[in-house]
Scaffold this motif. Structure first.
Motif, mmCIF file in Angstrom:
data_model
loop_
_atom_site.group_PDB
_atom_site.id
_atom_site.type_symbol
_atom_site.label_atom_id
_atom_site.label_comp_id
_atom_site.label_asym_id
_atom_site.label_seq_id
_atom_site.Cartn_x
_atom_site.Cartn_y
_atom_site.Cartn_z
ATOM 1 N N GLN A 160 37.080 48.073 45.214
ATOM 2 C CA GLN A 160 37.485 49.419 45.585
ATOM 3 C C GLN A 160 38.816 49.410 46.313
ATOM 4 O O GLN A 160 39.702 50.237 46.057
ATOM 5 C CB GLN A 160 36.408 50.047 46.470
ATOM 6 N N ARG A 161 38.961 48.439 47.244
ATOM 7 C CA ARG A 161 40.210 48.341 47.996
ATOM 8 C C ARG A 161 41.374 48.008 47.065
ATOM 9 O O ARG A 161 42.486 48.529 47.209
ATOM 10 C CB ARG A 161 40.066 47.256 49.066
ATOM 11 N N THR A 162 41.146 47.133 46.084
ATOM 12 C CA THR A 162 42.186 46.750 45.131
ATOM 13 C C THR A 162 42.667 47.954 44.318
ATOM 14 O O THR A 162 43.869 48.133 44.079
ATOM 15 C CB THR A 162 41.658 45.666 44.187
ATOM 16 N N LYS A 163 41.713 48.784 43.918
ATOM 17 C CA LYS A 163 42.066 49.981 43.145
ATOM 18 C C LYS A 163 42.909 50.948 43.982
ATOM 19 O O LYS A 163 43.875 51.555 43.484
ATOM 20 C CB LYS A 163 40.789 50.661 42.680
ATOM 21 N N GLU A 164 42.551 51.105 45.263
ATOM 22 C CA GLU A 164 43.286 52.008 46.143
ATOM 23 C C GLU A 164 44.722 51.545 46.358
ATOM 24 O O GLU A 164 45.641 52.347 46.535
ATOM 25 C CB GLU A 164 42.567 52.111 47.490
ATOM 26 N N LEU A 165 44.910 50.209 46.361
ATOM 27 C CA LEU A 165 46.240 49.657 46.649
ATOM 28 C C LEU A 165 47.078 49.414 45.393
ATOM 29 O O LEU A 165 48.187 48.884 45.466
ATOM 30 C CB LEU A 165 46.086 48.332 47.408
ATOM 31 N N LYS B 31 33.438 46.124 47.663
ATOM 32 C CA LYS B 31 34.439 46.654 48.586
ATOM 33 C C LYS B 31 35.833 46.147 48.219
ATOM 34 O O LYS B 31 36.814 46.883 48.312
ATOM 35 C CB LYS B 31 34.091 46.253 50.023
ATOM 36 N N VAL B 32 35.901 44.881 47.818
ATOM 37 C CA VAL B 32 37.190 44.311 47.435
ATOM 38 C C VAL B 32 37.735 45.017 46.187
ATOM 39 O O VAL B 32 38.931 45.330 46.101
ATOM 40 C CB VAL B 32 37.045 42.791 47.182
ATOM 41 N N GLU C 213 38.726 34.752 50.392
ATOM 42 C CA GLU C 213 38.523 33.414 49.861
ATOM 43 C C GLU C 213 38.064 32.457 50.956
ATOM 44 O O GLU C 213 37.174 31.631 50.741
ATOM 45 C CB GLU C 213 39.811 32.894 49.221
ATOM 46 N N LEU C 214 38.641 32.576 52.146
ATOM 47 C CA LEU C 214 38.247 31.728 53.261
ATOM 48 C C LEU C 214 36.796 32.000 53.644
ATOM 49 O O LEU C 214 36.029 31.072 53.910
ATOM 50 C CB LEU C 214 39.164 31.977 54.461
ATOM 51 N N LYS D 21 47.010 39.194 51.558
ATOM 52 C CA LYS D 21 46.451 38.616 52.773
ATOM 53 C C LYS D 21 44.938 38.817 52.830
ATOM 54 O O LYS D 21 44.187 37.925 53.214
ATOM 55 C CB LYS D 21 47.108 39.277 53.995
ATOM 56 N N GLU D 22 44.489 39.974 52.430
ATOM 57 C CA GLU D 22 43.057 40.254 52.412
ATOM 58 C C GLU D 22 42.337 39.340 51.428
ATOM 59 O O GLU D 22 41.224 38.864 51.690
ATOM 60 C CB GLU D 22 42.818 41.719 52.054
#
Length: 391
Positions: A142-147, A139-140, A166-167, A160-161
């Protein structure tokens, strides 16, 4: 107990037969008995096993440890080690292969059944966690590619995401480790206690020793759970200031009794109580978190025979407390991170901890409108000082 398909890897025919009968009595299906690592791998290449019972010392070029490494890499099947030895050298050899459990010969049927259930449960939970981690990573990505082609504000949102992810990863790592270590100690000590109790001669001292280990492990696990739940409330903004009248002397004694009960390194707490009123009005739960965590840290990072100085006084409608230890101290370059969640200094060595204590202290002080300061030097100890308004 559910039926499992089990492969026995044991080069002693008598031990293998006894183990087979014990497992079959519990309704398990035995896929076969292999007397070498090579034969075990051959069986697994043709048949699916739910779990492998592995003797450490085997005939042939592959011992139990090397065979387990191959099984982990190719098949991902949980392995339970069988050994007549429980010495530190043997345990150090097997720990790197991440075994699901470790059974000391001779064993009884009840113990064996319990170990197998725990091994299967541990394996399933680890696979579930791995699946969730893989899904999260996907998911990360995919989200990175979209942004990727987004504007500056979206780039900041992505950062921020990333920090949030990481947390989450740090939470999973610390909590998983925190669960595993105490539970492993509980299981090992319980098994040893059973063995000692079956002997003809008295073993009271050893039984008492392992009973203490169980108690301390359970206490550590409960403390970790309490810390995690505390931050769950904090993140949901559910920590409220609930002042009420409290007897200060009884409160201080309760904190000291709790910390003293958990001391394992012969450290002594020296108390200095100055001008304390009999009754104050404040939130006893938040105060307890502050002083219990500060004192526990002071004890934990001190050496055997050292003292921790606890001073508490009342002045100008404030509780002024200090906790001074002479332990390992905090490296100067890391002190700015001291109140961050899960932070642990590089010099703590093998001392166990979750890295949540001081962040809990800081959060409680924020709710109470209190303040905290500290002085620390590596190898020369640390002093924490808090000021808390009370009425």
């Amino acid at each position: 107990m559910f039926s499992l398909k089990i492969l026995i890897v044991e080069d002693d025919p008598v031990s293998a037969l006894l183990l087979q009968r014990a497992l079959e009595k519990n309704k398990h299906e035995i896929l076969g008995i292999a007397d070498s690592g090579e034969k075990a791998l051959d069986v697994l290449s043709q048949k699916h096993a739910d779990i492998v019972m592995m003797d450490i010392n085997l005939a042939g070029e592959l011992d139990g440890i090397k065979t387990t490494e191959i099984i982990n890499e190719i098949y991902g099947i949980p392995v339970v080690y069988l050994s007549a030895s429980s010495d530190a050298e043997t345990l150090n050899k097997v720990v790197g292969t991440n075994p699901s459990a470790y059974v000391i010969k001779p064993f009884n049927i009840r113990e064996l059944n319990m170990v197998i259930e725990l091994a299967i449960y541990k394996d399933r939970k680890e696979k579930e966690l791995q699946k969730l981690n893989n899904e999260l990573e996907e998911k990360v990505k995919q989200r990175t590619k979209e942004l990727y082609n987004a504007n500056i504000e979206l780039t900041k949102a992505l950062e921020k995401e990333r920090e949030i992810n990481e947390l989450k990863s740090r939470i999973v790592l610390n909590v998983s480790h925190g669960f595993k270590t105490p539970l492993t100690s509980i299981l090992s000590s319980a098994q040893l206690m059973q063995i000692y109790a079956e002997k003809d001669h008295p073993m009271k001292q050893k039984i008492a020793k392992h009973a203490v280990k169980i108690e301390n492990s359970v206490r550590a696990l409960n403390n970790l759970l309490t810390s995690v739940l505390f931050f769950g409330k904090a993140d949901a903004n559910k920590i409220e200031f609930k002042p009420k009248k409290m007897f200060l002397g009884a409160f201080v004694q309760e904190v000291l009794d709790t910390v003293n009960a958990g001391i394992e390194n012969e450290v002594k707490i020296k108390s200095e109580l100055v001008n304390l009123p009999k009754v104050i009005t404040s939130d006893s739960e938040l105060l307890y978190q502050i002083f219990e965590n500060l004192l526990s840290n002071g004890v934990k990072y001190s050496k055997n025979g050292q003292e921790v100085i606890f001073k508490l006084e009342y002045a100008d409608n404030k509780l002024i407390g200090s906790v001074k230890d002479y332990g390992v101290g905090i490296p100067v370059e890391e002190q700015y991170q001291l109140f961050e969640r899960f932070f642990r200094a590089k010099n703590v060595g093998i001392v166990e901890g979750s890295g949540l204590g001081l962040s809990i202290v800081k959060k409680c002080l924020d709710v109470l409108n209190g303040q905290i300061s500290f002085e620390s030097n590596p190898k020369n100890g640390t002093t924490f000082r808090v000021e808390i308004p009370v009425s």
